[in-house]
Enzyme design. Structure first.
Site, mmCIF file in Angstrom:
data_model
loop_
_atom_site.group_PDB
_atom_site.id
_atom_site.type_symbol
_atom_site.label_atom_id
_atom_site.label_comp_id
_atom_site.label_asym_id
_atom_site.label_seq_id
_atom_site.Cartn_x
_atom_site.Cartn_y
_atom_site.Cartn_z
ATOM 1 N N SER A 1 0.812 -1.216 0.000
ATOM 2 C CA SER A 1 0.000 0.000 0.000
ATOM 3 C C SER A 1 0.847 1.269 0.000
ATOM 4 O O SER A 1 0.446 2.277 -0.582
ATOM 5 C CB SER A 1 -0.957 -0.001 1.191
ATOM 6 O OG SER A 1 -0.257 -0.152 2.404
ATOM 7 N N HIS B 1 0.989 4.739 4.368
ATOM 8 C CA HIS B 1 0.270 5.420 3.285
ATOM 9 C C HIS B 1 0.762 6.861 3.119
ATOM 10 O O HIS B 1 1.000 7.320 1.998
ATOM 11 C CB HIS B 1 -1.225 5.421 3.571
ATOM 12 C CG HIS B 1 -1.824 4.045 3.640
ATOM 13 N ND1 HIS B 1 -3.107 3.807 4.079
ATOM 14 C CD2 HIS B 1 -1.312 2.827 3.333
ATOM 15 C CE1 HIS B 1 -3.362 2.518 4.025
ATOM 16 N NE2 HIS B 1 -2.285 1.902 3.585
#
Length: 346
Positions: free
Chosen positions: A142, A196
């Site tokens: 991610s 992230h």
């Protein structure tokens, strides 16, 4: 984001004004997808993709292992996933954004952004998340996926003039998408938003440095014939050492943060225990428990020391507490086996 030249209903002349590279086959994206899926299948074969000990064995991030010198985990964790849903979200993100960024940036720039942004996500997670969570592990693509999303934002930001209203609207939509995903990450448990944020910031900055910047090329009549990239990668080679230097600083910050955690105390306690220095090992275990009173691994280490010292009752008490507080599968099996041995010896 753009129609491919072969698919447009406009004339070939107007199609040439599209950014070059849109007909590029996204080989790197498919290679990365294959690597993520292959490693997921390997984790399933070795015991399950949700098994902590399997993920750690294959290269998941764990703070004290990284701090002890296993920095390769910052990279390997980018290709591991915990469960099919986790893999599915990242595969979808890579499919949606990866082929667009690869076509716009080209193979080399895309691969560099994916790897460096992914490392930025891993290092941010290591420094500000895992360092304070002794039993947490970090896996997943991610950070890299958010990195290519950041690079896509950088592309439209860098070319907001040539791409006009369409480019500005697309950039706004991408920023909104990133903000929504980050907001969800703060609301839902178990999501590593630090990875992230680090990945997106890394991708955005690298994208601003490496984004193609287009200038029109005119024909002899003065008409715009095509768009040309005026920012090839070789003109920005200095970005690579600067990016690496920033990542190294991030690792050093992570090491410093781990140094203030119970993980490092327990690591030193294990070393002194193995050397037979039981008193010093116990002092270090107590330091770890002062910082993290519910640290199961510290009770397990103290139980092992007490067993070696012959204090069976204290060892059994600590073993029970360690199991109740939670241990990785391998440590849990070790604790239960020792508990059975000590009970049998009474």
């Amino acid at each position: 984001m753009f129609p491919r030249p072969a698919d447009t209903e406009e004339s070939p002349d107007s199609a040439r004004l599209l950014p070059p590279g849109l007909d590029r086959t996204p080989y790197v994206t498919w290679l990365l997808l294959g690597a993520n899926i292959a490693l997921f299948l390997l984790t399933e074969l070795l015991g399950g993709s949700t098994a902590v000990d399997v993920l750690v064995r294959l290269g998941a991030m764990e703070s004290w292992l990284i701090a002890s010198g296993e920095y390769w985990r910052l990279f390997s964790a980018m290709f591991l996933h915990s469960g099919l849903i986790h893999l599915g979200f990242n595969v979808i993100g890579l499919l949606i954004f990866g082929h667009q960024v690869e076509r716009l940036y080209g193979y080399a720039r895309f691969l560099v952004i994916y790897i460096l942004a992914g490392l930025a996500g891993s290092i941010t997670s290591y420094a500000f998340n895992l360092s304070s969570a002794p039993y947490a592990i970090g896996v997943g693509a991610s950070g890299a996926v958010f990195g290519i999303l950041g690079a896509l934002v950088a592309f439209f930001l860098s070319n907001r003039g040539p791409l006009g209203k369409m480019g500005r609207q697309t950039m706004t939509g991408l920023l909104a998408l990133a903000a929504i995903n980050l907001a969800v990450g703060f609301i839902m448990p178990g999501i590593d938003n630090f990875a992230h944020i680090g990945g997106f910031a890394g991708g955005l900055l690298l994208g601003m440095a490496y984004s193609p910047r287009y200038a029109p090329v005119y024909d002899f009549m003065g008409w715009t014939e095509r768009l040309q990239d005026t920012n090839p990668m070789f003109r920005r080679l200095w970005v690579l050492p600067v990016a690496v230097a920033i990542l190294v600083v991030g690792v050093l910050i992570g090491n410093w943060m781990v140094g203030e955690s119970p993980v490092s105390y327990l690591k030193d306690a294990q070393k002194h225990h193995e050397q037979g220095e039981f008193g010093l090992a116990l002092v270090l275990v107590e330091e770890a428990l002062d910082l993290h009173p519910n640290y199961g691994a510290a009770y397990l280490r103290r139980a092992l020391i007490m067993a070696d010292l012959g204090n069976v009752e204290r060892a059994m008490d600590d073993l029970g507490r360690a199991v109740r507080l939670g241990l990785p599968d391998s440590d849990r099996s070790r604790a239960l086996n020792l508990l059975l041995e000590l009970r049998a010896s009474r």
